[in-house]
Design a protein around this motif. Structure first.
Motif, short mmCIF file in Angstrom:
data_model
loop_
_atom_site.label_atom_id
_atom_site.label_comp_id
_atom_site.label_asym_id
_atom_site.label_seq_id
_atom_site.Cartn_x
_atom_site.Cartn_y
_atom_site.Cartn_z
N LYS A 155 -24.84 -32.49 -31.38
CA LYS A 155 -24.34 -32.26 -32.65
C LYS A 155 -25.20 -32.13 -33.74
O LYS A 155 -24.92 -31.50 -34.62
N GLU A 159 -25.00 -28.85 -36.56
CA GLU A 159 -24.89 -29.89 -38.53
C GLU A 159 -25.98 -29.08 -38.90
O GLU A 159 -25.38 -28.87 -39.57
N ARG A 163 -25.13 -26.51 -41.63
CA ARG A 163 -25.79 -27.09 -43.39
C ARG A 163 -26.89 -25.67 -43.61
O ARG A 163 -27.24 -25.19 -44.43
N SER A 344 -15.25 -32.39 -38.07
CA SER A 344 -15.98 -31.98 -36.92
C SER A 344 -16.37 -32.61 -36.08
O SER A 344 -17.02 -32.82 -35.40
N GLU A 345 -16.22 -34.61 -36.76
CA GLU A 345 -16.82 -34.84 -35.76
C GLU A 345 -15.62 -35.41 -34.10
O GLU A 345 -16.34 -35.66 -33.09
N SER A 465 -18.46 -24.87 -34.47
CA SER A 465 -19.09 -25.10 -35.02
C SER A 465 -18.76 -24.22 -36.27
O SER A 465 -18.34 -23.84 -37.78
#
Length: 503
Positions: A155, A159, A163, A344-345, A465
């Motif tokens: 994760k 992430e 970004r 997203s978590e 994602s």
């Protein structure tokens, strides 16, 4: 000045005649007397390995063999001693646990272990006994428990990918990004952290390191080496043919893996990477001679950094392309993912595995654009063996070749079309005759991919994602992106995409 007597001169003069006679006899034997003479295929392929080697070095082995199967059927003799199969049953007959006598892995195709692991090669080149021992230890690092422990690590990098993509388009909303690069940055950082205990920082720096570039070069070198080894006497020239630059990149790949493994082994940590799980079980086995040796660790780390990176990034790249070429499929997938997660978590191994349409898209991506499109060669054992009801002489090279098998009309309706619905109950009426079981991108049997679970979760997490965060549009210059050459793996070109953050 040297002079030649008459007898020496006659011998030299006869040499071309002898060579031509030998070639003629060899060709005649291959065509008319060879044990495989009854199998269908082009007469030139029966006569010589030259056609096979030419298309392999040109990068068109996969489409060439696909065309041969269209002409000659489910089994093709595409070289004097080589048979290609595209029938579903062949997976278990050649590669499965119950293949008796067992078809042996063709180690000749892979060449020597660059880490000098003789008699201690890693998983890729190990004999059956050594492979079983190593796999038993390594499997702990790829178990469901290990994967649950590693979720937070994956994760973190996904992430970071999101970004960095947002930063890349922040100044210019119409800017283009190469998704091949970004997927590679992500998979290499993840696998480096799992294998060496630290990332390569490709995502942070948004560029390839020299070592990763050497990995790509080394894969192509494997294709060249396989061809050279088939010609007696040429192998000693392989270093010259490969060139100093290619050999230097291969050496860089080897030394990088050695240095990083030694650095990781020096750490005292319980972080859930590959070696934590392996070493937890290696200590008790080592005293009985069943643990991993140092050279096996080097070799396997190098294997993980190729098999666990390039292939995963390849599927993500190919699947992204086919989704963008089929907007209605992408729209349905967007809807499923964005409605499934409020944040997203919420994306976990369990919740992602429940997304039926996304999993159908991944299955279809693995079919239409398999990460390993070529062959996984096996040799008929001593005394020969039966395959598809016919006797195969010992030493014959046999293989299920994924690209032609997955694109064959005998196995799939509309084989060249991207249709995820064929994997869902709703597609049963129209695509119920598809031989879906033939799609085995991770192979089957005792030498199947040990990292399958990790790869599948990584694919789901990265894809979900990216789609949850961005709307995507294919750029015009990438419209024919899938028209690529193959050198063991796909030679991917840039996949240029415009991204728009989802509001």
């Amino acid at each position: 000045m040297l002079s030649l007597d008459a007898s020496t001169f006659n011998i030299i003069a006869l040499f071309p005649v002898i060579l031509i006679a030998y070639i003629a006899l060899k060709v005649s034997y291959n065509i008319f007397l060879h044990p495989l003479r009854s199998y269908p295929g082009p007469i030139l392929c029966a006569a010589s390995v030259l056609p096979l080697h030419k298309v392999s070095l040109d990068g068109y082995y996969h489409t060439w063999l696909h065309d041969l199967h269209k002409t000659y059927g489910p089994v093709v003799r595409h070289a004097p001693n080589n048979l290609s199969f595209i029938e579903p049953e062949v997976w278990n007959e050649i590669y499965g646990h119950k293949s008796t006598p067992l078809f042996q892995k063709s180690f000749e195709a892979y060449g020597p272990d660059i880490f000098g692991g003789i008699p201690e090669p890693g998983l890729l080149r190990a004999n059956d006994v050594s492979h079983a021992r190593q796999r038993k230890l390594v499997a702990h690092a790829f178990s469901d428990k290990a994967l649950h422990d590693q979720q937070h690590l994956l994760k973190h990098y996904v992430e970071l990918l999101v970004r960095k993509l947002k930063e890349a388009i922040q100044t210019d909303p119409n800017s283009k990004v190469d998704m091949v690069n970004w997927y590679n940055f992500t998979t290499f950082d993840i696998m480096s952290d799992l294998t060496f205990g630290e990332p390569l920082k490709l995502l942070e720096e948004s560029t390839y390191s020299p070592w990763v570039r050497s990995v790509f070069a080394n894969v192509r070198l494997l294709q060249v080496g396989e061809t050279i080894r088939a010609w007696p006497g040429l192998e000693i020239l392989s270093k010259v043919i490969a060139g100093k630059t290619m050999m230097a990149k291969r050496k860089l790949h080897m030394q990088h893996a050695i240095d990083r493994v030694e650095k990781r082994m020096a750490l005292k940590t319980d972080r859930p990477d590959i070696w934590t799980h392996v070493l937890r079980h290696n200590g008790s086995a080592e005293g009985k001679g069943k643990g991993l040796t140092q050279k096996e660790m080097y070799s396997n780390s190098g294997l993980f950094m190729v098999a666990g990176t390039e292939t995963t990034a390849t599927l993500l790249s190919g699947l992204t392309y086919y989704l963008l070429k089929n907007p209605k499929k992408l729209e349905r997938l967007n809807k499923e993912i964005r409605e499934a997660f409020a944040k997203s978590e919420d994306m976990t191994m369990t919740t992602l595995g429940q997304l039926a349409y996304m999993n159908a898209c991944i299955s279809e991506g693995l079919r239409i654009y398999p990460p390993v499109p070529g062959k996984l060669p096996r040799l008929a054992p001593k005394g020969g063996a039966m395959l598809r009801g016919k006797f195969i002489p010992e030493g014959t090279t046999v293989a299920m070749v994924q690209y032609p098998a997955y694109h064959s009309e005998s196995n799939f309706k509309d084989p060249d079309s991207f249709i995820p619905e064929r994997w869902l109950p709703e597609g049963a009426e129209e695509y119920g005759t598809d031989h879906r079981g033939i799609v085995q991108p991770f192979s089957v049997g005792p030498r199947s991919c040990v990292g399958k679970n990790l790869a599948m979760h990584e694919m789901r997490l990265v894809l979900a994602s990216v789609i949850w965060n961005f709307d995507m549009q294919l750029c015009e210059e990438s419209d024919t992106w899938a028209d690529q050459k193959v050198y063991i793996l796909w030679e991917k070109v840039p996949l240029m995409v415009r991204l728009q953050p989802v509001r």
